[in-house]
Design an enzyme around this catalytic site. Structure first.
Site, mmCIF file in Angstrom:
data_model
loop_
_atom_site.group_PDB
_atom_site.id
_atom_site.type_symbol
_atom_site.label_atom_id
_atom_site.label_comp_id
_atom_site.label_asym_id
_atom_site.label_seq_id
_atom_site.Cartn_x
_atom_site.Cartn_y
_atom_site.Cartn_z
ATOM 1 C CB THR A 11 101.911 14.762 -9.338
ATOM 2 O OG1 THR A 11 103.081 15.485 -9.435
ATOM 3 C CG2 THR A 11 102.070 13.097 -9.685
ATOM 4 N NE ARG A 34 109.996 13.444 -8.362
ATOM 5 C CZ ARG A 34 110.321 14.707 -7.832
ATOM 6 N NH1 ARG A 34 111.604 14.647 -7.413
ATOM 7 N NH2 ARG A 34 109.733 15.704 -8.075
ATOM 8 C CG ASP A 60 113.304 10.774 -10.182
ATOM 9 O OD1 ASP A 60 113.475 11.453 -11.107
ATOM 10 O OD2 ASP A 60 114.027 10.657 -8.822
ATOM 11 C CE1 TYR A 153 113.052 25.865 -15.038
ATOM 12 C CE2 TYR A 153 112.681 28.176 -15.669
ATOM 13 C CZ TYR A 153 112.210 26.888 -15.779
ATOM 14 O OH TYR A 153 111.252 26.702 -15.971
ATOM 15 C CB THR A 188 101.783 25.792 -11.005
ATOM 16 O OG1 THR A 188 103.730 25.984 -11.091
ATOM 17 C CG2 THR A 188 101.381 25.868 -12.427
ATOM 18 C CG PHE A 190 107.891 27.187 -11.475
ATOM 19 C CD1 PHE A 190 108.650 26.083 -12.282
ATOM 20 C CD2 PHE A 190 108.291 28.185 -11.413
ATOM 21 C CE1 PHE A 190 109.792 26.480 -13.188
ATOM 22 C CE2 PHE A 190 109.528 28.622 -12.004
ATOM 23 C CZ PHE A 190 110.172 27.756 -12.748
HETATM 24 P P1 NDP Z 1 104.689 22.147 -10.598
HETATM 25 O O1 NDP Z 1 105.999 21.877 -9.720
HETATM 26 O O2 NDP Z 1 103.310 22.441 -10.379
HETATM 27 O O3 NDP Z 1 104.747 20.598 -11.137
HETATM 28 C C1 NDP Z 1 105.949 19.815 -11.879
HETATM 29 C C2 NDP Z 1 105.636 18.616 -12.184
HETATM 30 O O4 NDP Z 1 107.055 17.999 -12.494
HETATM 31 C C3 NDP Z 1 104.975 17.580 -11.143
HETATM 32 O O5 NDP Z 1 104.318 16.874 -11.612
HETATM 33 C C4 NDP Z 1 106.257 16.647 -10.632
HETATM 34 O O6 NDP Z 1 105.953 15.468 -10.166
HETATM 35 C C5 NDP Z 1 107.020 16.743 -11.857
HETATM 36 N N1 NDP Z 1 108.293 16.239 -11.790
HETATM 37 C C6 NDP Z 1 109.402 17.279 -11.019
HETATM 38 N N2 NDP Z 1 110.474 16.180 -11.108
HETATM 39 C C7 NDP Z 1 110.250 15.209 -11.614
HETATM 40 C C8 NDP Z 1 111.066 13.790 -11.560
HETATM 41 N N3 NDP Z 1 112.368 13.959 -11.155
HETATM 42 N N4 NDP Z 1 110.616 12.700 -12.116
HETATM 43 C C9 NDP Z 1 109.331 13.079 -12.323
HETATM 44 N N5 NDP Z 1 108.484 13.986 -12.476
HETATM 45 C C10 NDP Z 1 108.947 15.182 -12.045
HETATM 46 O O7 NDP Z 1 105.316 23.174 -11.916
HETATM 47 P P2 NDP Z 1 104.772 23.375 -13.252
HETATM 48 O O8 NDP Z 1 103.485 22.727 -13.599
HETATM 49 O O9 NDP Z 1 104.714 24.908 -13.241
HETATM 50 O O10 NDP Z 1 105.892 23.087 -14.225
HETATM 51 C C11 NDP Z 1 105.628 22.254 -15.225
HETATM 52 C C12 NDP Z 1 106.466 22.590 -16.404
HETATM 53 O O11 NDP Z 1 106.403 23.701 -16.864
HETATM 54 C C13 NDP Z 1 107.997 22.465 -16.127
HETATM 55 O O12 NDP Z 1 108.757 21.935 -17.078
HETATM 56 C C14 NDP Z 1 108.515 24.084 -15.896
HETATM 57 O O13 NDP Z 1 109.730 24.014 -16.168
HETATM 58 C C15 NDP Z 1 107.667 24.644 -17.007
HETATM 59 N N6 NDP Z 1 107.422 25.934 -16.754
HETATM 60 C C16 NDP Z 1 106.842 26.358 -15.648
HETATM 61 C C17 NDP Z 1 106.460 27.860 -15.693
HETATM 62 C C18 NDP Z 1 105.522 28.442 -14.467
HETATM 63 O O14 NDP Z 1 105.654 29.657 -14.263
HETATM 64 N N7 NDP Z 1 104.920 27.609 -13.542
HETATM 65 C C19 NDP Z 1 106.637 28.815 -16.666
HETATM 66 C C20 NDP Z 1 107.288 27.987 -17.832
HETATM 67 C C21 NDP Z 1 107.666 26.867 -17.978
HETATM 68 P P3 NDP Z 1 106.390 14.966 -9.223
HETATM 69 O O15 NDP Z 1 107.075 15.836 -8.013
HETATM 70 O O16 NDP Z 1 105.237 14.284 -8.239
HETATM 71 O O17 NDP Z 1 107.468 13.943 -9.358
HETATM 72 C C1 8X3 Z 2 109.157 29.493 -15.662
HETATM 73 C C2 8X3 Z 2 109.055 30.969 -15.855
HETATM 74 O O1 8X3 Z 2 110.199 33.277 -15.927
HETATM 75 O O2 8X3 Z 2 109.888 31.842 -13.785
HETATM 76 O O3 8X3 Z 2 109.826 28.861 -16.708
HETATM 77 O O4 8X3 Z 2 111.486 31.143 -15.525
HETATM 78 S S1 8X3 Z 2 110.252 31.790 -15.120
#
Ligand code: NDP
Ligand code: 8X3
Length: 253
Positions: A11, A34, A60, A153, A188, A190
């Site tokens: 999403t 979700r 979820d 984390y 993102t 995040f």
């Molecule tokens: P976003 O917040 O943009 O996206 C996170 C996604 O995870 C959303 O689609 C959300 O969907 C889903 N999600 C979260 N909790 C749940 C849940 N309980 N059930 C189902 N879906 C869930 O973050 P990113 O795209 O940045 O993150 C994606 C992945 O990349 C994560 O695992 C993150 O740890 C990892 N990552 C991110 C980095 C960054 O700097 N952005 C760097 C390194 C790793 P919804 O809320 O609709 O359920």
């Molecule tokens: C997301 C990147 O450096 O914020 O995993 O942990 S950081």
């Protein structure tokens, strides 16, 4: 026949970009998350632009019953999942360990570790039976090293690293590839999630340097899934040029 890719957390951010990229490259998609409205919008956007089919599943990842109900009852034509992208995940809070918020800890552990396990447990038996499949786990630079106040984390992403290695060993006899992708800072939602909706704090994270974008990680995923059968990209660390470690950045004032 088109490959089927299941992407958790489609999403937003990285998961959404992976869905768009894999659709462009001809995969049929199962997209999950979700926020049902966002899943429907993405389904329409992809199907309007391409010939691929998109199934949405709204659950979820923390709730095993929801995950099981969704993944055990897939229509026949969607059962043979070729690519599983374990992407759903989050960071909540940034506190020293002695000031940690227990509810934040539970959310991260339940989503990033238990959620990834639940989905994997339900998808891998089919891959084992067919002796074919590719699992992509979204880890992080936080899974390589801990950083100040990132304690839990970082621990969840170290767990993902351990699970990627374990999956690779257990699934080796079944011709199943396991790829782990470890990004540095990707712009993102995040940080918005980490700082519980505080936009100015979230925006600050990406100020003064060019971060990665979700499309950069989608390209890395496509690189991994487009290798020949005998090649498994096991682990990719993908950083912004201006980021050396989890916490060392070159930022312009
Ligand atoms: P976003 O917040 O943009 O996206 C996170 C996604 O995870 C959303 O689609 C959300 O969907 C889903 N999600 C979260 N909790 C749940 C849940 N309980 N059930 C189902 N879906 C869930 O973050 P990113 O795209 O940045 O993150 C994606 C992945 O990349 C994560 O695992 C993150 O740890 C990892 N990552 C991110 C980095 C960054 O700097 N952005 C760097 C390194 C790793 P919804 O809320 O609709 O359920
Ligand atoms: C997301 C990147 O450096 O914020 O995993 O942990 S950081």
């Amino acid at each position: 026949m088109k490959k089927i890719a299941l992407i958790t957390g489609a999403t937003s951010g990285i998961g959404r970009a992976i869905a768009v990229k894999l659709a462009k490259e001809g995969c049929n998609l199962i997209i999950t998350g979700r926020r049902a409205d966002r899943l429907s919008e993405l389904q329409k956007e992809i199907q309007d632009k391409s010939e691929v089919k998109v199934l949405t599943l709204n659950f979820d990842v923390r709730v095993y019953k929801e995950v099981e109900d969704s993944l055990s009852n897939l229509p026949k034509e969607w059962k043979d999942i070729d690519i599983l992208v374990n992407n759903a995940g989050l960071a909540v809070g940034l506190n020293p360990i002695h000031q940690g918020v227990v509810d934040d800890w539970e959310r991260m552990i339940d989503t990033n570790v238990k959620g990834l396990l639940y989905v994997t447990r339900l998808v891998t038996p089919g891959m084992v039976e067919r002796k074919s499949g590719h699992i992509i786990n979204l880890c992080s630079i936080a899974g390589k090293d801990s950083y100040a106040n990132g304690n839990v984390y970082c621990a969840t992403k170290h767990a993902v690293d351990a699970l990627s290695k374990g999956m690779r060993i257990d699934l080796l006899p079944y011709n199943i590839k396991v790829t782990q992708i470890c990004p540095g800072a990707v712009e993102t939602e995040f940080s918005l999630v980490r700082f519980k909706g505080d936009e100015s704090r979230a925006n600050q994270v990406y100020k003064g340097f060019t971060p990665l974008f979700a499309d950069d990680i989608a390209n890395a995923v496509f690189y991994a899934v487009s290798q020949p059968t005998h090649v498994d990209i096991q682990d990719m660390l993908v950083m912004p040029t201006a980021q050396a470690t989890g916490t060392i950045f070159h930022k312009e004032a």
